[in-house]
Design an enzyme around this catalytic site. Structure first.
Site, PDB file in Angstrom:
ATOM      1  N   LYS A  11       0.978  -1.257   0.063  1.00  0.00           N
ATOM      2  CA  LYS A  11       0.031  -0.024  -0.044  1.00  0.00           C
ATOM      3  C   LYS A  11       0.900   1.368   0.141  1.00  0.00           C
ATOM      4  CE  LYS A  11      -3.960  -2.309   2.498  1.00  0.00           C
ATOM      5  NZ  LYS A  11      -4.757  -1.948   3.297  1.00  0.00           N
ATOM      6  N   TYR A  51     -12.456  -2.374  -3.654  1.00  0.00           N
ATOM      7  CA  TYR A  51     -12.915  -2.480  -2.164  1.00  0.00           C
ATOM      8  C   TYR A  51     -14.634  -2.367  -1.989  1.00  0.00           C
ATOM      9  CZ  TYR A  51      -8.298  -2.579  -0.175  1.00  0.00           C
ATOM     10  OH  TYR A  51      -6.808  -3.027   0.209  1.00  0.00           O
ATOM     11  N   PHE A  59     -15.395   3.396   7.006  1.00  0.00           N
ATOM     12  CA  PHE A  59     -14.098   3.644   6.710  1.00  0.00           C
ATOM     13  C   PHE A  59     -13.937   3.721   5.104  1.00  0.00           C
ATOM     14  CE2 PHE A  59     -14.206  -0.606   8.025  1.00  0.00           C
ATOM     15  CZ  PHE A  59     -13.490  -1.388   7.046  1.00  0.00           C
ATOM     16  N   ARG A  87      -1.447 -14.421   4.970  1.00  0.00           N
ATOM     17  CA  ARG A  87      -2.229 -13.823   6.138  1.00  0.00           C
ATOM     18  C   ARG A  87      -1.310 -13.785   7.655  1.00  0.00           C
ATOM     19  NH1 ARG A  87      -6.828 -11.687   4.881  1.00  0.00           N
ATOM     20  NH2 ARG A  87      -7.609 -11.483   6.905  1.00  0.00           N
ATOM     21  N   THR A  93      -4.832  -7.409  10.926  1.00  0.00           N
ATOM     22  CA  THR A  93      -5.355  -6.069   9.933  1.00  0.00           C
ATOM     23  C   THR A  93      -4.702  -4.727  10.865  1.00  0.00           C
ATOM     24  OG1 THR A  93      -7.072  -7.137   9.041  1.00  0.00           O
ATOM     25  CG2 THR A  93      -7.118  -4.570   8.878  1.00  0.00           C
ATOM     26  N   ARG A 104       2.904  -6.296   9.240  1.00  0.00           N
ATOM     27  CA  ARG A 104       2.289  -5.023   9.858  1.00  0.00           C
ATOM     28  C   ARG A 104       2.659  -4.804  11.184  1.00  0.00           C
ATOM     29  NH1 ARG A 104      -3.378  -7.672   7.685  1.00  0.00           N
ATOM     30  NH2 ARG A 104      -3.787  -6.195   5.784  1.00  0.00           N
ATOM     31  N   ASN A 114      -2.046   0.274   6.390  1.00  0.00           N
ATOM     32  CA  ASN A 114      -1.399  -0.980   7.181  1.00  0.00           C
ATOM     33  C   ASN A 114      -0.330  -1.702   6.408  1.00  0.00           C
ATOM     34  OD1 ASN A 114      -3.281  -1.905   5.541  1.00  0.00           O
ATOM     35  ND2 ASN A 114      -4.331  -3.086   7.151  1.00  0.00           N
ATOM     36  N   HIS A 117      -2.156  -5.525   1.765  1.00  0.00           N
ATOM     37  CA  HIS A 117      -3.427  -6.266   1.716  1.00  0.00           C
ATOM     38  C   HIS A 117      -3.048  -7.577   1.313  1.00  0.00           C
ATOM     39  CE1 HIS A 117      -7.365  -7.288   0.395  1.00  0.00           C
ATOM     40  NE2 HIS A 117      -6.984  -7.768  -0.835  1.00  0.00           N
ATOM     41  N   GLU A 128      -9.688 -11.300  -6.959  1.00  0.00           N
ATOM     42  CA  GLU A 128      -8.940 -10.298  -6.693  1.00  0.00           C
ATOM     43  C   GLU A 128      -7.720 -10.228  -7.722  1.00  0.00           C
ATOM     44  OE1 GLU A 128      -7.758  -9.685  -2.374  1.00  0.00           O
ATOM     45  OE2 GLU A 128      -9.636  -9.440  -1.915  1.00  0.00           O
TER      46      GLU A 128
HETATM   47  P1  CMP Z   1      -7.368  -4.828   3.696  1.00  0.00           P
HETATM   48  O1  CMP Z   1      -6.781  -5.936   4.034  1.00  0.00           O
HETATM   49  O2  CMP Z   1      -6.803  -4.127   2.648  1.00  0.00           O
HETATM   50  O3  CMP Z   1      -8.979  -4.736   3.729  1.00  0.00           O
HETATM   51  C1  CMP Z   1      -9.729  -3.703   4.023  1.00  0.00           C
HETATM   52  C2  CMP Z   1      -8.965  -2.668   4.604  1.00  0.00           C
HETATM   53  O4  CMP Z   1      -9.846  -1.663   5.357  1.00  0.00           O
HETATM   54  C3  CMP Z   1      -8.127  -3.136   5.568  1.00  0.00           C
HETATM   55  O5  CMP Z   1      -7.057  -3.926   5.048  1.00  0.00           O
HETATM   56  C4  CMP Z   1      -7.887  -1.861   6.421  1.00  0.00           C
HETATM   57  O6  CMP Z   1      -6.601  -1.157   5.968  1.00  0.00           O
HETATM   58  C5  CMP Z   1      -8.964  -1.049   6.081  1.00  0.00           C
HETATM   59  N1  CMP Z   1      -9.683  -0.907   7.534  1.00  0.00           N
HETATM   60  C6  CMP Z   1     -10.246  -1.913   8.088  1.00  0.00           C
HETATM   61  N2  CMP Z   1     -10.851  -1.190   9.206  1.00  0.00           N
HETATM   62  C7  CMP Z   1     -10.490  -0.103   9.211  1.00  0.00           C
HETATM   63  C8  CMP Z   1     -10.810   1.319  10.151  1.00  0.00           C
HETATM   64  N3  CMP Z   1     -11.526   1.114  11.130  1.00  0.00           N
HETATM   65  N4  CMP Z   1     -10.509   2.350   9.452  1.00  0.00           N
HETATM   66  C9  CMP Z   1      -9.749   2.478   8.500  1.00  0.00           C
HETATM   67  N5  CMP Z   1      -9.423   1.470   7.825  1.00  0.00           N
HETATM   68  C10 CMP Z   1      -9.885   0.253   7.999  1.00  0.00           C
END
Ligand code: CMP
Length: 140
Positions: A11, A51, A59, A87, A93, A104, A114, A117, A128
């Site tokens: 990212k 997404y 969010f 994972r 996450t 992470r 973070n 993905h 995906e």
């Molecule tokens: P990702 O694995 O890319 O899939 C969905 C993304 O949403 C996740 O990683 C986070 O980066 C993001 N995400 C999840 N929860 C939140 C949150 N509370 N605020 C902002 N981003 C979020």
């Protein structure tokens, strides 16, 4: 165990800090091979539809904004049990809950920024991967 593929995105928070090589080292140390790579800048449309499943989440807007804020590295990873394995390599996450040594835990700034993905199931991995790569780019 069967060979599997999963989709990884490095990212904008990570590319901005030049962490792609360090992250790819962790991916390879985890036993995953990088079989395809695209360095790109996502458009709002691309990030928004990638997404789409999170569209109703509070969010979502922030997520699309963030994912278009800089370059990303989109990769297909392959290995035994690749979805679960990646994972594990990524960690939780929310970096506050990520196990030591995971991508992470080491690099993520917060739950939004973070660093990486990864697909959450084999079914979603196929969807995906198809979002970014066509068959000819995945030969072999
Ligand atoms: P990702 O694995 O890319 O899939 C969905 C993304 O949403 C996740 O990683 C986070 O980066 C993001 N995400 C999840 N929860 C939140 C949150 N509370 N605020 C902002 N981003 C979020």
């Amino acid at each position: 165990m069967v060979k599997q593929r999963t989709l990884s995105i490095i990212k904008p928070d990570a590319t901005k800090r030049n962490l792609a090589d360090a992250i790819n080292t962790k991916i390879k140390e985890g036993g995953l091979n990088i079989v395809a790579r695209k360095d790109m800048q996502l458009t709002q449309d691309q990030a928004g539809s990638f997404y789409e499943v999170h569209k109703e989440r509070p969010f979502y807007g922030e997520l699309v904004e963030f994912m278009t804020s800089g370059p990303v590295v989109v990769q297909v990873l392959e290995g035994e049990d690749a979805v679960a394995k990646y994972r594990e390599v990524m960690g939780d996450t929310d970096p506050a809950n990520a196990a030591p040594g995971t991508i992470r835990a080491e690099y993520a700034e917060n739950i939004g920024a973070n660093s990486v993905h990864g697909s959450d199931s084999e079914e979603n991995a196929k969807i995906e991967i198809g979002f970014f790569f066509d068959e000819t780019e995945l030969a072999g």
